[in-house]
Design a protein around this motif. Structure first.
Motif, short mmCIF file in Angstrom:
data_model
loop_
_atom_site.label_atom_id
_atom_site.label_comp_id
_atom_site.label_asym_id
_atom_site.label_seq_id
_atom_site.Cartn_x
_atom_site.Cartn_y
_atom_site.Cartn_z
N CYS A 304 0.78 -1.50 -0.06
CA CYS A 304 0.16 0.07 -0.18
C CYS A 304 0.82 1.13 -0.02
O CYS A 304 0.73 2.39 -0.98
N ILE A 305 1.67 1.14 0.88
CA ILE A 305 2.86 2.40 1.09
C ILE A 305 3.90 1.92 0.56
O ILE A 305 4.75 1.23 1.40
N ARG A 306 4.40 2.33 -0.58
CA ARG A 306 5.89 1.92 -0.98
C ARG A 306 7.00 2.35 -0.34
O ARG A 306 8.08 1.35 0.01
N THR A 307 7.06 3.36 0.57
CA THR A 307 8.01 3.84 1.37
C THR A 307 8.49 2.94 2.61
O THR A 307 9.45 3.17 3.12
N THR A 308 7.33 2.14 2.97
CA THR A 308 7.49 1.31 4.17
C THR A 308 8.13 -0.02 3.69
O THR A 308 8.40 -0.92 4.76
N ALA A 309 8.14 -0.25 2.55
CA ALA A 309 8.73 -1.79 2.07
C ALA A 309 10.03 -2.00 2.68
O ALA A 309 11.06 -1.11 2.80
N GLY A 310 10.27 -3.23 3.13
CA GLY A 310 11.75 -3.57 3.81
C GLY A 310 11.74 -3.69 5.41
O GLY A 310 12.65 -3.91 5.99
N ILE A 311 10.49 -2.71 6.03
CA ILE A 311 10.72 -2.57 7.46
C ILE A 311 9.93 -3.70 8.06
O ILE A 311 8.90 -4.37 7.66
N HIS A 312 10.92 -4.36 9.26
CA HIS A 312 10.36 -5.57 9.84
C HIS A 312 9.51 -4.91 11.01
O HIS A 312 10.07 -4.21 11.77
N PRO A 313 8.30 -5.60 11.51
CA PRO A 313 7.49 -5.00 12.55
C PRO A 313 8.53 -5.04 14.05
O PRO A 313 8.38 -3.97 14.56
N LEU A 314 9.25 -5.87 14.26
CA LEU A 314 10.17 -6.20 15.32
C LEU A 314 11.21 -5.13 15.37
O LEU A 314 11.37 -4.61 16.42
N ASP A 315 11.69 -4.78 14.25
CA ASP A 315 12.56 -3.86 14.07
C ASP A 315 12.12 -2.41 14.32
O ASP A 315 12.62 -1.65 15.26
N ALA A 316 10.92 -2.16 14.02
CA ALA A 316 10.06 -1.02 14.49
C ALA A 316 9.84 -0.90 15.73
O ALA A 316 10.06 0.05 16.52
N ALA A 317 9.63 -2.08 16.51
CA ALA A 317 9.46 -2.12 17.88
C ALA A 317 10.69 -1.73 18.77
O ALA A 317 10.41 -0.87 19.66
N ASP A 318 11.62 -2.23 18.35
CA ASP A 318 12.96 -2.00 19.04
C ASP A 318 13.23 -0.48 18.70
O ASP A 318 13.81 -0.15 19.90
N ALA A 319 13.25 -0.15 17.64
CA ALA A 319 13.51 1.47 17.54
C ALA A 319 12.51 2.18 18.47
O ALA A 319 13.01 3.24 18.75
N LEU A 320 11.33 1.92 18.79
CA LEU A 320 10.36 2.41 19.60
C LEU A 320 10.71 2.63 20.84
O LEU A 320 10.81 3.70 21.52
N ILE A 321 11.23 1.38 21.46
CA ILE A 321 11.70 1.26 22.78
C ILE A 321 13.10 2.02 22.89
O ILE A 321 13.37 2.67 23.98
N ASP A 322 13.90 2.07 22.01
CA ASP A 322 15.06 2.97 21.87
C ASP A 322 14.81 4.44 22.11
O ASP A 322 15.28 5.28 22.98
N LEU A 323 13.80 4.82 21.39
CA LEU A 323 13.19 6.21 21.46
C LEU A 323 12.79 6.45 22.91
O LEU A 323 13.04 7.33 23.60
N LEU A 324 11.96 5.40 23.50
CA LEU A 324 11.34 5.47 24.66
C LEU A 324 12.33 5.84 25.75
O LEU A 324 12.47 6.68 26.86
N GLU A 325 13.49 5.06 25.62
CA GLU A 325 14.65 5.05 26.61
C GLU A 325 15.33 6.45 26.58
O GLU A 325 15.91 6.84 27.70
N GLN A 326 15.49 7.00 25.56
CA GLN A 326 16.10 8.25 25.17
C GLN A 326 15.20 9.46 25.80
O GLN A 326 16.03 10.36 26.39
N THR A 327 13.98 9.19 26.08
CA THR A 327 13.14 10.46 26.42
C THR A 327 13.00 10.17 28.15
O THR A 327 12.26 11.09 28.54
N ARG A 328 13.40 9.29 28.63
CA ARG A 328 13.15 8.94 30.05
C ARG A 328 14.39 9.80 30.77
O ARG A 328 15.37 9.63 30.35
#
Length: 328
Positions: A304-328
């Motif tokens: 559906c959205i070409r620019t998301t191709a190649g992103i793994h949902p688990l990699d996205a989850a890890d990146a979100l937690i990295d961001l969470l940890e940076q903001t705490r």
């Protein structure tokens, strides 16, 4: 005290969304009766390799704004991600919903939020399906999850579409903070106007689940109470979110029970299961999801959205937690 880490819950939520999407995708648009006639009962992936749809890809698009701006993101920041990463795409948005296509058209004409989300399809479940990253990165902060959901929602939705998105984002945030199914459900209900259609459906869904223990009869009762059969499309946000959250409540947050119940309800099955999966996944963590379901996950195709191709949902989850940890 739960021993689950924030990363376990984040991975459970993002994997849960993608898995629910992939299991439900082949039966999207079918009624519960039609599913029973064709498959008996859906118990796992129906196509191989399993693949998600716009539900997962739009969630990854939402996550991209968080990575770019952080948790201070406002509506215009989410809109800018659409302008940069969605509007240049000129071919078909396969599976894209009416709400998203209307927003894309508005953004192409220079209309920015909240006006870009003020259109006749603003009540759809298109926001609610993509807010899991907002709940994850909130790390238990329900007010932050609600604020981010409104900001993201104003790009493409208004009214009930936003209320439904807030409900799912807050449920995920509550689960990230250790809430079980009942507490997450109550948190979602408390975060939206009590006189909204979405809130009334959440109250009704909770009552139906409390009054019926047989899964088959419960599915019928939920359909009869929440589904809008006389409307052609099944993507009404109050209906889909009501069914998804009732599935989590019926499964008591157990991932497999919640997602399979959601899938077998039919209607907008991929989105209902994706929403149930992101909430139940945050409640139970990645370790509670059947290993073969997780192992089958692949990077999204960008169907559906070409620019998301190649992103793994688990990699996205890890990146979100990295961001969470940076903001705490």
């Amino acid at each position: 005290m739960s021993t689950l880490s924030a990363r376990d819950r984040a991975r459970g939520s993002m994997a849960g969304l993608a898995i629910g999407d992939a299991i439900g995708r082949p039966v999207e648009g079918l009624s519960a009766q039609e599913i029973q006639e064709r498959y008996g009962r859906v118990e796992g992936y129906l196509q191989w390799p399993p693949a998600g749809s716009d539900d997962t890809e739009y969630a990854l698009l939402t996550a991209r704004t968080l990575h770019r701006v952080g948790v201070t993101a406002a509506a215009d920041d989410f809109a800018q991600t659409w302008v940069d990463d969605v509007l240049p795409q000129l071919d078909d948005f396969a599976g894209g919903g009416f709400s998203e296509m209307a927003a894309i058209d508005n953004l192409r004409r220079g209309v920015r939020p909240p006006q870009s989300g003020d259109h006749i399809h603003a009540w759809s479940d298109g926001l609610a399906m993509r807010v899991a990253p907002l709940g994850v990165v909130s790390g238990g902060d329900r007010a932050l999850a609600a604020r981010l959901a409104v900001a993201d929602g104003e790009v493409s939705h208004s009214g009930e579409g936003i209320h439904a998105g807030v409900a799912v984002a807050v449920a995920v945030a509550a689960a990230m903070g250790g809430a079980g199914a009942g507490e997450a459900y109550d948190a979602a209900l408390a975060a939206i106007p009590a006189d909204s259609w979405t809130a009334r459906n959440l109250v009704a869904g909770r009552d139906v689940v409390a009054g019926e223990t047989d899964p088959g009869r419960l599915a019928i009762a939920l359909h009869d109470r929440l589904a809008v059969d006389d409307y052609y499309w099944a993507d009404l946000a109050p209906e889909a979110v009501g069914l998804a959250m009732a599935a989590v409540l019926a499964g008591d947050g157990d991932f497999q029970a919640s997602v399979l119940f959601a899938v077998n309800l039919g209607r907008d099955a991929d989105t209902i299961a994706a929403m149930a999966g992101c909430i139940a996944g945050a409640i139970s963590g990645i370790g509670a999801i059947p290993e073969e379901w997780v192992d089958a996950l692949r990077p999204v195709e960008g169907s559906c959205i070409r620019t998301t191709a190649g992103i793994h949902p688990l990699d996205a989850a890890d990146a979100l937690i990295d961001l969470l940890e940076q903001t705490r």
